[in-house]
Scaffold this active site. Structure first.
Site, PDB file in Angstrom:
ATOM      1  N   LYS A 134       0.806  -1.173  -0.151  1.00 22.71           N
ATOM      2  CA  LYS A 134       0.055  -0.189  -0.081  1.00 22.71           C
ATOM      3  C   LYS A 134       0.977   1.267  -0.086  1.00 22.71           C
ATOM      4  CE  LYS A 134      -2.879  -2.231   3.393  1.00 22.71           C
ATOM      5  NZ  LYS A 134      -3.430  -2.264   4.722  1.00 22.71           N
ATOM      6  N   GLY A 135       2.186   1.317   0.289  1.00 18.97           N
ATOM      7  CA  GLY A 135       3.108   2.315   0.534  1.00 18.97           C
ATOM      8  C   GLY A 135       3.093   3.265  -0.397  1.00 18.97           C
ATOM      9  N   GLU A 147       7.402   2.656  -6.008  1.00 16.66           N
ATOM     10  CA  GLU A 147       7.600   2.240  -4.640  1.00 16.66           C
ATOM     11  C   GLU A 147       7.700   3.283  -3.960  1.00 16.66           C
ATOM     12  OE1 GLU A 147       7.343  -0.032  -2.767  1.00 16.66           O
ATOM     13  OE2 GLU A 147       8.457  -1.508  -2.710  1.00 16.66           O
ATOM     14  N   ASP A 186      14.800  -0.928   0.438  1.00 17.67           N
ATOM     15  CA  ASP A 186      15.539  -0.818   1.577  1.00 17.67           C
ATOM     16  C   ASP A 186      16.514  -2.169   1.345  1.00 17.67           C
ATOM     17  OD1 ASP A 186      16.197  -0.920   4.110  1.00 17.67           O
ATOM     18  OD2 ASP A 186      14.176  -1.048   4.866  1.00 17.67           O
ATOM     19  N   VAL A 188      11.388   4.922   8.536  1.00 18.84           N
ATOM     20  CA  VAL A 188      10.846   6.224   8.360  1.00 18.84           C
ATOM     21  C   VAL A 188       9.193   5.949   8.096  1.00 18.84           C
ATOM     22  CG1 VAL A 188      12.738   7.337   7.306  1.00 18.84           C
ATOM     23  CG2 VAL A 188      11.073   5.975   5.794  1.00 18.84           C
ATOM     24  N   ASP A 194       4.398   3.396   6.492  1.00 16.88           N
ATOM     25  CA  ASP A 194       3.478   3.172   7.777  1.00 16.88           C
ATOM     26  C   ASP A 194       4.504   2.680   8.811  1.00 16.88           C
ATOM     27  OD1 ASP A 194       3.813   0.590   6.322  1.00 16.88           O
ATOM     28  OD2 ASP A 194       2.326  -0.236   7.872  1.00 16.88           O
ATOM     29  N   ARG A 226       0.523   6.729   7.626  1.00 14.29           N
ATOM     30  CA  ARG A 226       0.454   6.535   6.178  1.00 14.29           C
ATOM     31  C   ARG A 226      -0.105   8.107   5.691  1.00 14.29           C
ATOM     32  NH1 ARG A 226       1.775   1.804   3.898  1.00 14.29           N
ATOM     33  NH2 ARG A 226       0.593   0.059   4.986  1.00 14.29           N
TER      34      ARG A 226
HETATM   35  P1  XMP Z   1      12.816  -4.133   0.877  1.00 13.33           P
HETATM   36  O1  XMP Z   1      13.209  -4.418   2.429  1.00 13.33           O
HETATM   37  O2  XMP Z   1      12.031  -5.407   0.218  1.00 13.33           O
HETATM   38  O3  XMP Z   1      11.608  -3.226   1.263  1.00 13.33           O
HETATM   39  O4  XMP Z   1      13.351  -3.408  -0.115  1.00 13.33           O
HETATM   40  C1  XMP Z   1      10.446  -2.771   0.843  1.00 13.33           C
HETATM   41  C2  XMP Z   1       9.276  -2.589   1.579  1.00 13.33           C
HETATM   42  O5  XMP Z   1       9.521  -2.423   2.891  1.00 13.33           O
HETATM   43  C3  XMP Z   1       8.943  -1.591   3.502  1.00 13.33           C
HETATM   44  N1  XMP Z   1       9.674  -0.696   4.370  1.00 13.33           N
HETATM   45  C4  XMP Z   1       9.704   0.311   4.893  1.00 13.33           C
HETATM   46  N2  XMP Z   1       8.235   0.783   5.438  1.00 13.33           N
HETATM   47  N3  XMP Z   1       9.410   2.318   6.669  1.00 13.33           N
HETATM   48  C5  XMP Z   1       8.419   1.966   6.182  1.00 13.33           C
HETATM   49  O6  XMP Z   1       7.339   2.255   6.459  1.00 13.33           O
HETATM   50  C6  XMP Z   1      10.552   2.128   6.379  1.00 13.33           C
HETATM   51  O7  XMP Z   1      11.467   2.497   6.888  1.00 13.33           O
HETATM   52  C7  XMP Z   1      10.842   1.051   5.432  1.00 13.33           C
HETATM   53  N4  XMP Z   1      11.780   0.118   5.079  1.00 13.33           N
HETATM   54  C8  XMP Z   1      11.211  -0.662   4.298  1.00 13.33           C
HETATM   55  C9  XMP Z   1       8.338  -0.966   2.311  1.00 13.33           C
HETATM   56  O8  XMP Z   1       6.920  -1.433   2.265  1.00 13.33           O
HETATM   57  C10 XMP Z   1       8.850  -1.254   1.058  1.00 13.33           C
HETATM   58  O9  XMP Z   1       7.780  -1.324   0.179  1.00 13.33           O
HETATM   59 MG    MG Z   2       5.685  -1.248   0.420  1.00 14.98          MG
END
Ligand code: XMP
Ligand code: MG
Length: 184
Positions: A47-48, A103, A107, A157, A163, A169
């Site tokens: 949903k991000g 996206e 991360d 963050v 979220d 959000r």
């Molecule tokens: P990856 O680790 O697969 O992460 O690259 C991607 C998804 O993980 C969530 N994500 C976060 N969500 N704050 C958030 O609210 C953060 O600092 C964070 N780091 C990773 C996010 O949903 C992203 O799509």
């Molecule tokens: Mg996400």
């Protein structure tokens, strides 16, 4: 400014509402230059992405379509499990289409490396990744975004679609939560 009972949980602001708006408009111009004649399909990762996607497509005034995909790599809390699941698949054939992935944050890279392979396997002509935030310090997979809004440090963050436990959000800026919020 809207009244807020979220702000009290914020330790610091990383990116202001004005900085986000300016950068999203720049990204829209760059996407226009690259995709104006390609009828691309924006694919937002739920949903991000939802707020970023809404602003980005309005900043990119080109013939295009949009789709959403639901992916989850998080069991709970703030650490990636490494396993990515499709929670909602695309509803359209993407064979031969130029895909712009939208996206919230790159991360560990698990989510986007999974998605890129998935879209290529589904027959996309090209896959371009746009991420609002990039946290390169935590990368586990060799993947880079083609367009990055902001590089952020290794802190969890929230805001502007991102979220913690499905909350925050709806904050219009990007910030870091106070440590006590996690231990509640
Ligand atoms: P990856 O680790 O697969 O992460 O690259 C991607 C998804 O993980 C969530 N994500 C976060 N969500 N704050 C958030 O609210 C953060 O600092 C964070 N780091 C990773 C996010 O949903 C992203 O799509
Ligand atoms: Mg996400």
């Amino acid at each position: 400014m809207a009244k807020s009972n979220l702000e009290q949980d914020i330790l610091k602001v990383l990116v202001t509402e004005e900085e986000v708006a300016k950068r999203v408009n720049e990204l829209g111009e760059e996407l226009f230059d690259k995709f104006a004649d390609k009828n691309p399909m924006f694919v937002g990762v739920l949903k991000g992405c939802f707020i970023f996607m809404a602003d980005l497509v309005r900043a990119t005034q080109i013939q295009s379509e949009l789709e959403f995909i639901g992916l989850s790599s998080y069991q709970s809390g703030t650490a990636s499990s490494g396993v990515v699941e499709i929670t909602r698949d695309l509803q359209k054939d993407i064979t031969g289409r130029h895909i712009i992935v939208v996206e919230d944050i790159l991360d560990s890279g698990n989510t986007l490396s999974f998605l890129k392979k998935l879209l290529e396997a589904k027959g996309a002509a090209s896959v371009t990744i746009v991420t609002l935030l990039d946290k390169p310090s935590r990368r586990e997979k060799a993947i880079t975004a083609d367009y990055v809004g902001f590089v952020v440090p290794d802190e969890f963050v929230v805001g502007y679609g991102l979220d913690y436990d499905q909350k925050y959000r709806n904050m219009p800026y990007i910030g870091v939560l106070k440590p006590e919020v996690y231990s509640k």
